[in-house]
Design a protein around this motif. Structure first.
Motif, PDB file in Angstrom:
ATOM      1  N   GLU A   1     -11.071   1.005  -1.568  1.00  0.00           N
ATOM      2  CA  GLU A   1     -11.880   2.395  -1.000  1.00  0.00           C
ATOM      3  C   GLU A   1     -10.432   3.169  -1.915  1.00  0.00           C
ATOM      4  O   GLU A   1      -9.391   2.367  -2.975  1.00  0.00           O
ATOM      5  N   GLY A   2     -10.482   4.476  -1.921  1.00  0.00           N
ATOM      6  CA  GLY A   2      -9.939   5.637  -2.113  1.00  0.00           C
ATOM      7  C   GLY A   2     -10.646   5.941  -3.183  1.00  0.00           C
ATOM      8  O   GLY A   2     -10.837   5.725  -3.880  1.00  0.00           O
ATOM      9  N   ASP A   3     -10.138   7.048  -4.228  1.00  0.00           N
ATOM     10  CA  ASP A   3     -10.234   7.738  -5.301  1.00  0.00           C
ATOM     11  C   ASP A   3     -10.226   6.909  -6.760  1.00  0.00           C
ATOM     12  O   ASP A   3     -11.301   7.284  -7.516  1.00  0.00           O
ATOM     13  N   LYS A   4      -9.623   5.806  -7.035  1.00  0.00           N
ATOM     14  CA  LYS A   4      -9.107   4.974  -7.921  1.00  0.00           C
ATOM     15  C   LYS A   4      -9.295   3.939  -7.165  1.00  0.00           C
ATOM     16  O   LYS A   4      -9.137   3.334  -8.559  1.00  0.00           O
ATOM     17  N   GLY A   5     -10.039   3.447  -6.125  1.00  0.00           N
ATOM     18  CA  GLY A   5     -10.552   2.530  -5.594  1.00  0.00           C
ATOM     19  C   GLY A   5      -8.802   1.385  -5.534  1.00  0.00           C
ATOM     20  O   GLY A   5      -9.191  -0.115  -5.725  1.00  0.00           O
ATOM     21  N   THR A   6      -7.919   2.333  -5.265  1.00  0.00           N
ATOM     22  CA  THR A   6      -6.945   1.220  -5.050  1.00  0.00           C
ATOM     23  C   THR A   6      -6.583   0.734  -4.098  1.00  0.00           C
ATOM     24  O   THR A   6      -5.293  -0.220  -3.567  1.00  0.00           O
ATOM     25  N   THR A   7      -7.169   0.830  -2.905  1.00  0.00           N
ATOM     26  CA  THR A   7      -6.641   0.383  -1.407  1.00  0.00           C
ATOM     27  C   THR A   7      -7.863  -0.799  -1.720  1.00  0.00           C
ATOM     28  O   THR A   7      -9.043  -0.815  -1.456  1.00  0.00           O
ATOM     29  N   VAL A   8      -7.005  -2.060  -1.447  1.00  0.00           N
ATOM     30  CA  VAL A   8      -8.095  -3.343  -1.015  1.00  0.00           C
ATOM     31  C   VAL A   8      -7.380  -3.764   0.360  1.00  0.00           C
ATOM     32  O   VAL A   8      -6.593  -4.587   0.142  1.00  0.00           O
ATOM     33  N   VAL A   9      -8.373  -3.513   1.192  1.00  0.00           N
ATOM     34  CA  VAL A   9      -8.242  -4.291   2.730  1.00  0.00           C
ATOM     35  C   VAL A   9      -9.319  -5.056   2.660  1.00  0.00           C
ATOM     36  O   VAL A   9     -10.766  -4.664   2.621  1.00  0.00           O
ATOM     37  N   ILE A  10      -9.197  -6.355   3.237  1.00  0.00           N
ATOM     38  CA  ILE A  10      -9.912  -7.583   3.216  1.00  0.00           C
ATOM     39  C   ILE A  10      -9.297  -7.927   4.562  1.00  0.00           C
ATOM     40  O   ILE A  10      -8.554  -8.660   5.357  1.00  0.00           O
ATOM     41  N   GLY A  11     -10.685  -7.905   5.556  1.00  0.00           N
ATOM     42  CA  GLY A  11     -10.898  -8.470   7.044  1.00  0.00           C
ATOM     43  C   GLY A  11     -11.358  -7.946   7.486  1.00  0.00           C
ATOM     44  O   GLY A  11     -12.437  -7.706   7.014  1.00  0.00           O
ATOM     45  N   LYS A  12     -11.524  -8.603   9.126  1.00  0.00           N
ATOM     46  CA  LYS A  12     -12.512  -8.175   9.565  1.00  0.00           C
ATOM     47  C   LYS A  12     -12.404  -7.190  10.417  1.00  0.00           C
ATOM     48  O   LYS A  12     -10.711  -6.644  10.973  1.00  0.00           O
ATOM     49  N   PRO A  13     -13.397  -6.014  10.707  1.00  0.00           N
ATOM     50  CA  PRO A  13     -12.917  -4.797  11.137  1.00  0.00           C
ATOM     51  C   PRO A  13     -12.176  -4.554  12.531  1.00  0.00           C
ATOM     52  O   PRO A  13     -10.991  -3.834  12.257  1.00  0.00           O
ATOM     53  N   GLU A  14     -12.363  -5.301  13.156  1.00  0.00           N
ATOM     54  CA  GLU A  14     -11.956  -5.371  14.431  1.00  0.00           C
ATOM     55  C   GLU A  14     -10.069  -5.803  14.702  1.00  0.00           C
ATOM     56  O   GLU A  14      -9.675  -6.247  15.344  1.00  0.00           O
ATOM     57  N   ALA A  15      -9.749  -6.348  13.118  1.00  0.00           N
ATOM     58  CA  ALA A  15      -8.193  -6.819  13.421  1.00  0.00           C
ATOM     59  C   ALA A  15      -7.482  -5.626  13.446  1.00  0.00           C
ATOM     60  O   ALA A  15      -7.480  -4.496  12.989  1.00  0.00           O
ATOM     61  N   LYS A  16      -6.776  -5.151  14.279  1.00  0.00           N
ATOM     62  CA  LYS A  16      -5.828  -4.477  14.734  1.00  0.00           C
ATOM     63  C   LYS A  16      -4.822  -3.928  13.437  1.00  0.00           C
ATOM     64  O   LYS A  16      -4.675  -2.776  13.356  1.00  0.00           O
ATOM     65  N   LYS A  17      -4.131  -4.751  13.120  1.00  0.00           N
ATOM     66  CA  LYS A  17      -2.946  -4.939  12.298  1.00  0.00           C
ATOM     67  C   LYS A  17      -3.684  -5.196  11.031  1.00  0.00           C
ATOM     68  O   LYS A  17      -4.547  -5.953  10.702  1.00  0.00           O
ATOM     69  N   THR A  18      -2.421  -4.462   9.824  1.00  0.00           N
ATOM     70  CA  THR A  18      -2.446  -5.237   8.202  1.00  0.00           C
ATOM     71  C   THR A  18      -1.927  -5.621   7.983  1.00  0.00           C
ATOM     72  O   THR A  18      -0.800  -4.528   7.811  1.00  0.00           O
ATOM     73  N   LEU A  19      -1.475  -6.822   7.319  1.00  0.00           N
ATOM     74  CA  LEU A  19       0.027  -7.213   6.619  1.00  0.00           C
ATOM     75  C   LEU A  19      -0.917  -6.632   4.895  1.00  0.00           C
ATOM     76  O   LEU A  19      -1.322  -7.073   4.203  1.00  0.00           O
ATOM     77  N   GLU A  20       0.015  -6.418   4.563  1.00  0.00           N
ATOM     78  CA  GLU A  20       0.375  -5.467   3.014  1.00  0.00           C
ATOM     79  C   GLU A  20       1.330  -6.672   2.319  1.00  0.00           C
ATOM     80  O   GLU A  20       2.291  -7.313   2.738  1.00  0.00           O
ATOM     81  N   LEU A  21       0.705  -7.417   1.397  1.00  0.00           N
ATOM     82  CA  LEU A  21       1.510  -7.950   0.049  1.00  0.00           C
ATOM     83  C   LEU A  21       0.946  -7.183  -1.539  1.00  0.00           C
ATOM     84  O   LEU A  21       0.040  -7.481  -1.679  1.00  0.00           O
ATOM     85  N   TYR A  22       1.964  -7.389  -2.107  1.00  0.00           N
ATOM     86  CA  TYR A  22       2.937  -6.835  -2.846  1.00  0.00           C
ATOM     87  C   TYR A  22       3.258  -8.151  -4.079  1.00  0.00           C
ATOM     88  O   TYR A  22       4.288  -9.056  -3.370  1.00  0.00           O
ATOM     89  N   GLU A  23       1.967  -7.718  -4.754  1.00  0.00           N
ATOM     90  CA  GLU A  23       2.325  -9.516  -6.183  1.00  0.00           C
ATOM     91  C   GLU A  23       2.201  -8.836  -7.518  1.00  0.00           C
ATOM     92  O   GLU A  23       1.089  -8.428  -7.764  1.00  0.00           O
ATOM     93  N   ASP A  24       2.203 -10.120  -8.587  1.00  0.00           N
ATOM     94  CA  ASP A  24       2.920 -10.049  -9.493  1.00  0.00           C
ATOM     95  C   ASP A  24       2.259 -10.845 -10.251  1.00  0.00           C
ATOM     96  O   ASP A  24       2.850 -12.309 -10.007  1.00  0.00           O
ATOM     97  N   ALA A  25       0.979 -11.166 -10.623  1.00  0.00           N
ATOM     98  CA  ALA A  25       0.442 -12.254 -11.118  1.00  0.00           C
ATOM     99  C   ALA A  25       1.125 -13.436 -11.575  1.00  0.00           C
ATOM    100  O   ALA A  25       1.246 -14.284 -11.757  1.00  0.00           O
ATOM    101  N   ARG A  26       2.215 -12.273 -12.388  1.00  0.00           N
ATOM    102  CA  ARG A  26       3.243 -13.936 -13.314  1.00  0.00           C
ATOM    103  C   ARG A  26       4.140 -14.136 -12.740  1.00  0.00           C
ATOM    104  O   ARG A  26       5.370 -15.151 -12.844  1.00  0.00           O
ATOM    105  N   CYS A  27       4.754 -13.641 -11.483  1.00  0.00           N
ATOM    106  CA  CYS A  27       5.911 -13.788 -10.829  1.00  0.00           C
ATOM    107  C   CYS A  27       5.460 -14.747 -10.236  1.00  0.00           C
ATOM    108  O   CYS A  27       5.138 -15.599  -9.528  1.00  0.00           O
TER     109      CYS A  27
END
Length: 264
Positions: free
Chosen positions: A78-104
């Motif tokens: 989602e978003g103008d640049k597609g940088t909003t990536v939200v995965i899960g069921k629409p009815e889930a009330k809250k969202t866990l944000e996860l920040y990661e680097d592939a090489r980390c």
């Protein structure tokens, strides 16, 4: 021997010596010409090689080109640049944000311990997951693996959110995740080899082409910018309702921390 014969013999010897000297002089001249010609050719070749290297050095690299390329957003973003990536069921009330680097390496340890639990919770509708990818290790440890792996994750996301989560887990697995100083993820062949472990990506021609063609390279750079603008300074980082959650080290600790965050 008569004086006349002696003089004739000396004259013949002198003529033979003169002729020999002329032949040797011609050989020496020819040798010098060959050496000079070879030197000229070598100099021209060296100059040409240097010129080619200078031209190549002046050309933009893969990621410099990607920064100016057309932005192609993966599906399921989602978003103008597609940088909003939200995965899960629409009815889930809250969202866990996860920040990661592939090489980390810390992200790899976190995923190896808690990754399966996150997938289960998302599938159960306990919360939605918002993923934000970083690439700062490419600068810190030198290389391109963080960006390249993020681009490949975009290709997996274009297949499905489930493929994205499985592929992310495979990249971070003990068997596949390289040392921070080993830039294996910069190699498309390695990323595709890991993808063979994900059923939805195995022998998937579209996914393969997207990885090899760098279809989502520009998207990866935009996602990296989103991370930089988030204010988060390290990975892995977890947030819910804008509040940071201490990174848990066990599935049980993760569940306890999430339950507490969900309770508000």
């Amino acid at each position: 021997m008569s004086a006349r014969n002696s003089q004739a013999s000396k004259a013949a010897a002198r003529e033979r010596l003169r002729a020999e000297r002329e032949r040797q002089a011609k050989k020496d001249k020819a040798r010098r010409q060959v050496i000079v010609a070879g030197g000229v050719v070598a100099a021209l070749a060296l100059a040409g090689g240097i010129g080619f290297a200078v031209v190549k050095a002046g050309e933009p690299g893969v990621w410099e080109k990607a920064a100016k390329a057309e932005l192609i957003k993966p599906k399921n973003t989602e978003g103008d640049k597609g940088t909003t990536v939200v995965i899960g069921k629409p009815e889930a009330k809250k969202t866990l944000e996860l920040y990661e680097d592939a090489r980390c390496p810390a992200c790899a340890s976190f995923e190896q311990v808690v990754g399966d639990q996150i997938k289960k919770d998302v599938e159960a509708g306990k919360f939605k997951l918002r993923y934000v990818g970083a690439t700062f290790i490419d600068n810190a440890a030198k290389g391109e693996g963080s960006k390249n792996a993020l681009s490949a994750l975009g290709a997996a996301l274009n297949v499905s959110p489930e493929a994205f989560l499985e592929y992310k887990g495979a990249l971070y697995s003990t068997a596949n995740h390289p040392k921070e100083t080993d830039d294996k993820f910069a190699k498309d062949d390695y990323l595709l080899k890991v993808a063979e472990q994900v059923p939805a990506l195995k022998d998937n021609a579209d996914f393969k082409a997207a990885v090899e063609n760098g279809t989502y390279d520009r998207w990866a750079l935009e996602m990296s910018k989103a991370f930089s603008e988030s204010g988060v300074t390290g990975t892995p980082t977890l947030k819910m309702d804008g509040k940071k959650i201490d990174t848990p080290q066990t599935p049980q600790a993760f569940t306890e921390a999430i339950d507490k965050a969900l309770a508000g």
